[in-house]
Design an enzyme around this catalytic site. Structure first.
Site, PDB file in Angstrom:
ATOM      1  CG  ASP A   1      45.993  57.121 -47.469  1.00 29.43           C
ATOM      2  OD1 ASP A   1      46.904  56.311 -47.634  1.00 29.43           O
ATOM      3  OD2 ASP A   1      46.132  58.349 -47.548  1.00 29.43           O
TER       4      ASP A   1
ATOM      5  CG  ASP B   1      42.766  61.884 -50.989  1.00 34.17           C
ATOM      6  OD1 ASP B   1      43.180  62.314 -49.894  1.00 34.17           O
ATOM      7  OD2 ASP B   1      43.488  61.207 -51.748  1.00 34.17           O
TER       8      ASP B   1
ATOM      9  CB  CYS C   1      28.653  79.401 -53.528  1.00 33.63           C
ATOM     10  SG  CYS C   1      28.749  77.756 -52.785  1.00 33.63           S
TER      11      CYS C   1
ATOM     12  CB  CYS D   1      27.032  75.501 -50.561  1.00 33.57           C
ATOM     13  SG  CYS D   1      27.472  76.818 -49.418  1.00 33.57           S
TER      14      CYS D   1
ATOM     15  CB  CYS E   1      26.424  80.455 -50.382  1.00 30.87           C
ATOM     16  SG  CYS E   1      28.211  80.503 -50.091  1.00 30.87           S
TER      17      CYS E   1
ATOM     18  CG  HIS F   1      31.575  78.044 -48.984  1.00 31.20           C
ATOM     19  ND1 HIS F   1      30.853  78.472 -50.081  1.00 31.20           N
ATOM     20  CD2 HIS F   1      32.868  78.424 -49.218  1.00 31.20           C
ATOM     21  CE1 HIS F   1      31.655  79.100 -50.923  1.00 31.20           C
ATOM     22  NE2 HIS F   1      32.885  79.085 -50.429  1.00 31.20           N
TER      23      HIS F   1
END
Ligand SMILES: [Zn+2]
Length: 424
Positions: A102, A314, A352, A354, A357, A383
């Site tokens: 940025d 983002d 999920c 991930c 999880c 997560h």
């Protein structure tokens, strides 16, 4: 299917593979010197060259294709020279992929008014150019040449100009960098918005000139793509003017004028009219160049962005709320700290995939949040970042298979229905 492609001689290109008819949405691939990004894509934020609490390897495993850091923060600490000597941002932080920075414009200017970036629920009727958030000292002053600001770390004075922003971002060395712009708020007067827009246009030319010069001087370094930033707040004519101006903007080199490689859509946005405002800009911006929506990442806003022509996003939200125990699920958001989770021996979200999880229960997460254990931030961030990255990946897959709107209806139906609210 190959619809549009930019020349790829410098290592940066964008190719659109799918663009459904009667829609601004598209799926494609951005190629950078550090790798490819399949779009639409969510780009997690590592403000100070780290996604807080999570290893870069883990970010890669959870599907992050690129990371975005902040030029303002890295300028103050450790300083752009350190990143340059380290071989650039990606190598410095051990991230094996593309990076964005940025420009620092939003951060230095938000010091001026003390506001965090938020999507306003509705445009305020109150308009003032002198508004400063309650009890905040004005830390930045803008003029036609640039912005003078006080470091939030040690109070020292600094000055960012379009040239300085380009020099800083070239040293940091991200694959995709942004032009320095004046980011206004919805509180500014219409007259001020016009003035800021013209300033941003003139700064855009100065950014292109400095970027062109630095690209030649540093030709041994990987090519960095420069995105122009479109402002204009909530005004249709200003947003359209900004999109037209920035698309046509060229550096002042008479022999080989360059334009922007892509565009960042920024500034104050009203949540209710987000889609309309994006359409104003994206109907004008050249289709063959990539578009990034700056700082927006709530699930419902990501859908609005994708269907209105955004390629990358983002946002710090996913990791920031994770550290306060708030997690996303297919049914909406909830807080792991809530007492109801004390004996909930099941994952945050049964659908999920991930690491958190598949290995931990809500009861364990409740325990580590209540105990203020460091691992709480790590597990919740993994997560949430996976949830948002995967959601945008699923939107991409649905665009390609042609059932985007069915996917959206199913997601939003559940997400709103059970949570009762879907707003941040
Ligand atoms: Zn999960």
């Amino acid at each position: 299917m190959r619809i549009n492609a930019l020349p790829s001689g410098n290592g940066f290109s964008f190719e659109i593979s799918h663009a459904p008819e009667k829609s601004l949405a598209r799926a494609g691939t951005i190629s950078t010197p550090h790798g490819e990004i399949a779009t639409p894509a969510f780009i997690p934020v590592g403000t100070k060259a780290t996604v807080k609490a999570v290893l870069p390897e883990t970010m890669k495993e959870l599907g992050a294709q690129a990371l975005l850091s902040n030029a303002y923060h890295l300028y103050l600490q450790p300083g752009p020279d350190v990143l340059d000597e380290a071989g650039g941002l990606a190598r410095f932080m051990n991230w094996p992929g593309p990076t964005f920075t940025d420009s620092g414009g939003f951060q230095v200017l938000s010091l001026g008014v003390g506001f965090k970036k938020v999507l306003a629920m509705d445009a305020q009727t109150f308009r003032s150019d002198e508004v400063v958030a309650g009890n905040k000292e004005r830390l930045a002053h803008v003029d036609d040449e640039g912005v003078t600001f006080k470091s939030h770390i040690d109070g020292s004075m600094h000055r960012f100009t379009p040239e300085v922003s380009m020099q800083v971002q070239h040293k940091i060395g991200a694959d995709i960098i942004f032009a320095f712009d004046e980011c206004t708020t919805l509180h500014n007067t219409r007259r001020y918005q016009e003035k800021a827009l013209e300033r941003t246009r003139l700064w855009g030319i100065r950014c292109l000139d400095e970027h062109q010069k630095l690209t030649v001087e540093r030709s041994q370094k990987p090519y960095q793509a420069l995105y122009g930033v479109i402002q204009g707040a909530q005004y249709e004519d200003l947003r359209k003017k900004a999109a037209t101006d920035m698309a046509a903007l060229r550096s002042s080199d008479p022999d080989s004028p360059i334009g922007f490689d892509g565009f960042g859509l920024g500034g104050a946005l009203d949540k209710k009219t987000l889609g309309t405002i994006l359409t104003w800009m994206n109907e004008i911006l050249p289709a063959e160049k990539p578009r990034h929506l700056l700082g927006i990442g709530a699930p419902e806003d990501l859908f609005v962005g994708v269907e209105n022509g955004i390629d990358t996003f983002d946002c710090v939200l996913a990791s920031r709320i994770a550290r306060t125990s708030a997690v996303y699920t297919m049914e909406g958001r909830f807080n792991l700290s809530n007492a109801a989770n004390r004996r909930a021996f099941e994952p945050i979200d049964s659908q999920c995939d991930c690491y958190t999880c598949t290995h931990y229960t809500k009861a364990y997460l409740h325990h580590v949040f209540r105990g203020k254990e460091i691992i709480a931030a790590t597990l919740a961030t993994i997560h949430n970042e996976r949830f948002i990255v995967r959601l945008v990946d699923q939107m991409r897959a649905a665009l390609i298979s042609g059932d985007y709107f069915e996917f959206k209806a199913e997601f939003m139906g559940r997400y709103k229905h059970l949570s009762g609210q879907a707003r941040d």
